[in-house]
Design a protein around this motif. Sequence first.
Motif, PDB file in Angstrom:
ATOM      1  N   MET A   1      15.706  -1.742 -17.238  1.00 36.21           N
ATOM      2  CA  MET A   1      15.954  -3.170 -17.386  1.00 36.21           C
ATOM      3  C   MET A   1      14.726  -4.006 -17.051  1.00 36.21           C
ATOM      4  SD  MET A   1      19.599  -3.561 -15.586  1.00 36.21           S
ATOM      5  CE  MET A   1      21.045  -2.699 -16.134  1.00 36.21           C
ATOM      6  N   GLN A   2      13.716  -3.370 -16.537  1.00 40.90           N
ATOM      7  CA  GLN A   2      12.520  -4.087 -16.130  1.00 40.90           C
ATOM      8  C   GLN A   2      11.376  -3.728 -17.059  1.00 40.90           C
ATOM      9  OE1 GLN A   2      11.299  -3.113 -12.235  1.00 40.90           O
ATOM     10  NE2 GLN A   2      10.242  -5.033 -11.901  1.00 40.90           N
ATOM     11  N   THR A   3      10.447  -4.643 -17.262  1.00 40.99           N
ATOM     12  CA  THR A   3       9.370  -4.420 -18.225  1.00 40.99           C
ATOM     13  C   THR A   3       8.317  -3.444 -17.716  1.00 40.99           C
ATOM     14  OG1 THR A   3       8.160  -6.321 -17.367  1.00 40.99           O
ATOM     15  CG2 THR A   3       9.636  -6.696 -19.241  1.00 40.99           C
ATOM     16  N   SER A   4       8.162  -3.314 -16.415  1.00 41.66           N
ATOM     17  CA  SER A   4       7.136  -2.448 -15.848  1.00 41.66           C
ATOM     18  C   SER A   4       7.776  -1.339 -15.016  1.00 41.66           C
ATOM     19  CB  SER A   4       6.192  -3.272 -14.973  1.00 41.66           C
ATOM     20  OG  SER A   4       5.252  -2.435 -14.373  1.00 41.66           O
ATOM     21  N   PRO A   5       8.083  -0.192 -15.608  1.00 36.91           N
ATOM     22  CA  PRO A   5       8.740   0.875 -14.856  1.00 36.91           C
ATOM     23  C   PRO A   5       7.777   1.712 -14.012  1.00 36.91           C
ATOM     24  CG  PRO A   5       8.494   1.544 -17.125  1.00 36.91           C
ATOM     25  CD  PRO A   5       7.985   0.125 -17.029  1.00 36.91           C
ATOM     26  N   ASP A   6       6.507   1.343 -13.944  1.00 37.15           N
ATOM     27  CA  ASP A   6       5.541   2.128 -13.181  1.00 37.15           C
ATOM     28  C   ASP A   6       5.758   2.039 -11.683  1.00 37.15           C
ATOM     29  OD1 ASP A   6       4.360   2.756 -15.587  1.00 37.15           O
ATOM     30  OD2 ASP A   6       2.925   1.089 -15.468  1.00 37.15           O
ATOM     31  N   TYR A   7       6.466   1.042 -11.233  1.00 42.00           N
ATOM     32  CA  TYR A   7       6.627   0.804  -9.805  1.00 42.00           C
ATOM     33  C   TYR A   7       7.959   1.302  -9.255  1.00 42.00           C
ATOM     34  CZ  TYR A   7       2.727  -2.272 -10.801  1.00 42.00           C
ATOM     35  OH  TYR A   7       1.525  -2.775 -11.206  1.00 42.00           O
ATOM     36  N   LYS A   8       8.613   2.235  -9.922  1.00 45.09           N
ATOM     37  CA  LYS A   8       9.925   2.717  -9.470  1.00 45.09           C
ATOM     38  C   LYS A   8       9.869   3.271  -8.049  1.00 45.09           C
ATOM     39  CE  LYS A   8      10.532   4.828 -13.639  1.00 45.09           C
ATOM     40  NZ  LYS A   8      11.049   5.856 -14.515  1.00 45.09           N
ATOM     41  N   ILE A   9       8.944   4.178  -7.830  1.00 47.07           N
ATOM     42  CA  ILE A   9       8.864   4.827  -6.516  1.00 47.07           C
ATOM     43  C   ILE A   9       8.484   3.808  -5.445  1.00 47.07           C
ATOM     44  CG2 ILE A   9       7.625   6.578  -5.196  1.00 47.07           C
ATOM     45  CD1 ILE A   9       7.452   8.201  -7.752  1.00 47.07           C
ATOM     46  N   GLY A  10       7.598   2.896  -5.778  1.00 51.06           N
ATOM     47  CA  GLY A  10       7.194   1.873  -4.819  1.00 51.06           C
ATOM     48  C   GLY A  10       8.346   0.982  -4.397  1.00 51.06           C
ATOM     49  N   TYR A  11       9.201   0.630  -5.355  1.00 53.40           N
ATOM     50  CA  TYR A  11      10.370  -0.188  -5.022  1.00 53.40           C
ATOM     51  C   TYR A  11      11.312   0.556  -4.075  1.00 53.40           C
ATOM     52  CZ  TYR A  11       9.386  -3.794  -8.514  1.00 53.40           C
ATOM     53  OH  TYR A  11       8.834  -4.810  -9.225  1.00 53.40           O
ATOM     54  N   PHE A  12      11.570   1.822  -4.373  1.00 52.00           N
ATOM     55  CA  PHE A  12      12.483   2.588  -3.522  1.00 52.00           C
ATOM     56  C   PHE A  12      11.896   2.853  -2.138  1.00 52.00           C
ATOM     57  CE2 PHE A  12      14.509   3.889  -7.600  1.00 52.00           C
ATOM     58  CZ  PHE A  12      15.760   3.383  -7.317  1.00 52.00           C
ATOM     59  N   LEU A  13      10.620   3.213  -2.077  1.00 51.42           N
ATOM     60  CA  LEU A  13      10.002   3.469  -0.775  1.00 51.42           C
ATOM     61  C   LEU A  13       9.978   2.206   0.079  1.00 51.42           C
ATOM     62  CD1 LEU A  13       7.019   5.834  -1.639  1.00 51.42           C
ATOM     63  CD2 LEU A  13       9.152   6.401  -0.500  1.00 51.42           C
ATOM     64  N   SER A  14       9.595   1.106  -0.518  1.00 55.23           N
ATOM     65  CA  SER A  14       9.578  -0.157   0.226  1.00 55.23           C
ATOM     66  C   SER A  14      10.989  -0.554   0.650  1.00 55.23           C
ATOM     67  CB  SER A  14       8.977  -1.262  -0.631  1.00 55.23           C
ATOM     68  OG  SER A  14       7.658  -0.959  -0.964  1.00 55.23           O
ATOM     69  N   GLY A  15      11.938  -0.398  -0.243  1.00 51.83           N
ATOM     70  CA  GLY A  15      13.318  -0.752   0.080  1.00 51.83           C
ATOM     71  C   GLY A  15      13.883   0.063   1.223  1.00 51.83           C
ATOM     72  N   PHE A  16      13.658   1.365   1.211  1.00 46.58           N
ATOM     73  CA  PHE A  16      14.189   2.190   2.288  1.00 46.58           C
ATOM     74  C   PHE A  16      13.425   1.990   3.597  1.00 46.58           C
ATOM     75  CE2 PHE A  16      15.971   4.721  -1.296  1.00 46.58           C
ATOM     76  CZ  PHE A  16      17.297   4.487  -0.978  1.00 46.58           C
ATOM     77  N   LEU A  17      12.140   1.694   3.521  1.00 51.80           N
ATOM     78  CA  LEU A  17      11.387   1.392   4.734  1.00 51.80           C
ATOM     79  C   LEU A  17      11.903   0.097   5.363  1.00 51.80           C
ATOM     80  CD1 LEU A  17       8.971   2.084   6.573  1.00 51.80           C
ATOM     81  CD2 LEU A  17       7.608   0.612   5.107  1.00 51.80           C
ATOM     82  N   PHE A  18      12.086  -0.942   4.542  1.00 52.84           N
ATOM     83  CA  PHE A  18      12.641  -2.184   5.062  1.00 52.84           C
ATOM     84  C   PHE A  18      14.067  -1.998   5.565  1.00 52.84           C
ATOM     85  CE2 PHE A  18       9.459  -4.573   2.373  1.00 52.84           C
ATOM     86  CZ  PHE A  18       8.766  -5.078   3.459  1.00 52.84           C
ATOM     87  N   LEU A  19      14.824  -1.117   4.931  1.00 52.33           N
ATOM     88  CA  LEU A  19      16.197  -0.847   5.367  1.00 52.33           C
ATOM     89  C   LEU A  19      16.217  -0.216   6.761  1.00 52.33           C
ATOM     90  CD1 LEU A  19      19.186  -0.922   4.467  1.00 52.33           C
ATOM     91  CD2 LEU A  19      18.861   1.416   3.652  1.00 52.33           C
ATOM     92  N   ILE A  20      15.354   0.749   6.995  1.00 47.03           N
ATOM     93  CA  ILE A  20      15.289   1.411   8.304  1.00 47.03           C
ATOM     94  C   ILE A  20      14.858   0.424   9.389  1.00 47.03           C
ATOM     95  CG2 ILE A  20      14.016   3.144   9.626  1.00 47.03           C
ATOM     96  CD1 ILE A  20      14.006   4.841   7.028  1.00 47.03           C
ATOM     97  N   ILE A  21      13.838  -0.375   9.089  1.00 44.99           N
ATOM     98  CA  ILE A  21      13.364  -1.351  10.073  1.00 44.99           C
ATOM     99  C   ILE A  21      14.431  -2.416  10.334  1.00 44.99           C
ATOM    100  CG2 ILE A  21      11.636  -3.144  10.494  1.00 44.99           C
ATOM    101  CD1 ILE A  21       9.666  -1.380   8.908  1.00 44.99           C
ATOM    102  N   SER A  22      15.123  -2.847   9.288  1.00 40.96           N
ATOM    103  CA  SER A  22      16.145  -3.878   9.480  1.00 40.96           C
ATOM    104  C   SER A  22      17.321  -3.362  10.303  1.00 40.96           C
ATOM    105  CB  SER A  22      16.628  -4.412   8.132  1.00 40.96           C
ATOM    106  OG  SER A  22      17.379  -3.426   7.446  1.00 40.96           O
ATOM    107  N   ILE A  23      17.710  -2.122  10.106  1.00 41.85           N
ATOM    108  CA  ILE A  23      18.795  -1.557  10.916  1.00 41.85           C
ATOM    109  C   ILE A  23      18.389  -1.495  12.383  1.00 41.85           C
ATOM    110  CG2 ILE A  23      20.093   0.564  11.387  1.00 41.85           C
ATOM    111  CD1 ILE A  23      20.186   0.985   8.345  1.00 41.85           C
TER     112      ILE A  23
END
Length: 77
Positions: free
Chosen positions: A36-58
Motif C-alpha cells: 500500500m506504500q510507494t516505497s517498500p524498501d523500508y519494511k524492515i526499518g519500520y518494523f525494527l523501529s516500531g518494536f524498539l519503540f514498543l519495548i521502550i514504551s512498555i
Amino acid sequence: MSPTKVFGIIVRTVGLSLLVYAIWYIVYGVAAVLGMQTSPDYKIGYFLSGFLFLIISIYFLRGAPVLLKFCYPAEKE
C-alpha cells in the motif's frame, strides 16, 4: 504531590507517546508489506523501529524503576 510522583507521571506520559509512535511505525510496516506504500524498501526499518519503540514504551509505562532510582536515589541514614 512529591517530585518523585510528578517525575513518574512525566515518564508514563512519555511512554504513552512512544507507544503511539510505535503503533504508527508498525502500521506503516504492515502497509509496506501489503504494497500500500510507494516505497517498500523500508519494511524492515519500520518494523525494527516500531518494536524498539514498543519495548521502550512498555518500560516507560511501567514507571521506569531503574531511571527513577537513578534520578531520585534513596536517602542514606
